[in-house]
Design a protein around this motif. Sequence first.
Motif, PDB file in Angstrom:
ATOM      1  N   SER A   1       0.821  -1.209   0.000  1.00 59.90           N
ATOM      2  CA  SER A   1       0.000   0.000   0.000  1.00 59.90           C
ATOM      3  C   SER A   1       0.859   1.265   0.000  1.00 59.90           C
ATOM      4  CB  SER A   1      -0.913   0.005   1.226  1.00 59.90           C
ATOM      5  OG  SER A   1      -1.532   1.273   1.391  1.00 59.90           O
ATOM      6  N   PRO A   2       0.437   2.305  -0.754  1.00 62.16           N
ATOM      7  CA  PRO A   2       1.167   3.578  -0.687  1.00 62.16           C
ATOM      8  C   PRO A   2       1.058   4.231   0.689  1.00 62.16           C
ATOM      9  CG  PRO A   2      -0.866   3.834  -1.941  1.00 62.16           C
ATOM     10  CD  PRO A   2      -0.688   2.366  -1.707  1.00 62.16           C
TER      11      PRO A   2
ATOM     12  N   GLY B   1       3.425  11.912   0.876  1.00 63.51           N
ATOM     13  CA  GLY B   1       3.820  12.410  -0.433  1.00 63.51           C
ATOM     14  C   GLY B   1       3.193  11.581  -1.526  1.00 63.51           C
ATOM     15  N   PRO B   2       3.378  11.977  -2.796  1.00 66.23           N
ATOM     16  CA  PRO B   2       2.798  11.230  -3.919  1.00 66.23           C
ATOM     17  C   PRO B   2       3.376   9.817  -3.998  1.00 66.23           C
ATOM     18  CG  PRO B   2       3.580  13.405  -4.607  1.00 66.23           C
ATOM     19  CD  PRO B   2       4.133  13.155  -3.234  1.00 66.23           C
TER      20      PRO B   2
END
Length: 224
Positions: free
Chosen positions: A84-85, A91-92
Amino acid sequence: MRQNPSFAMTDIVELRRIIAEHPWVTLVSDTPDGLVASHYAVLLDEGADDLTIVGHVGKPDDLIHGLGERELLVVVQGPHGYISPGWYPPGPNVPTWNFVSVHLAGVPEILSTEENLAVLELLVARFESAMPGPRLMWEPPNDEDFVRRLERGTVGFRLRPTRVTAKRKLSQNRPDEVVDTIIAQLEDGAGPYADPRLPGEMRRAHDALRQARSAQAEKGEATR
């Protein structure tokens, strides 16, 4: 499988470990009727110290694949999982998938009846030995007639790969602290993507990277 030098696996000991720990593979052939895929268990060949594998297919899969007549691709899938991001610093970011996979390609050799029987016996022993009361292939109530009838419905093969592509994409391009966070998230039993096998592979990969960086640093100090 597209290769990336940063994620390439080349250590034969590690490759053999992945194959041994993940014996359920996908067999892929390019036939006159199009691509064909089947799924079977394989073993490393006990008589070889390379990446040679042995296995069998049930008839008529041998004919469908053209076994022994054309190149066979064997796909070994190791641990894998969603990343998962939200596990990265603010941040992006986008999600990714971490994985370990080994591709073995070559024209397989068809085994003789006795060789095939030996491979079938090894396959049964490999998986049945973990049971509390193992039922091995030659043990009663199985008799020789039953086992040999079983063998006649299969075709054994040995594959000495002429092409090997192996990839270990385990966040090696991320800082150590980010990798530690991802490992912690994957080990969290409450998370939807928790899986102890994947963080175990990540630890192996990143321990090797850290050792390599340490050795490089020591080498640099020694040359000053």
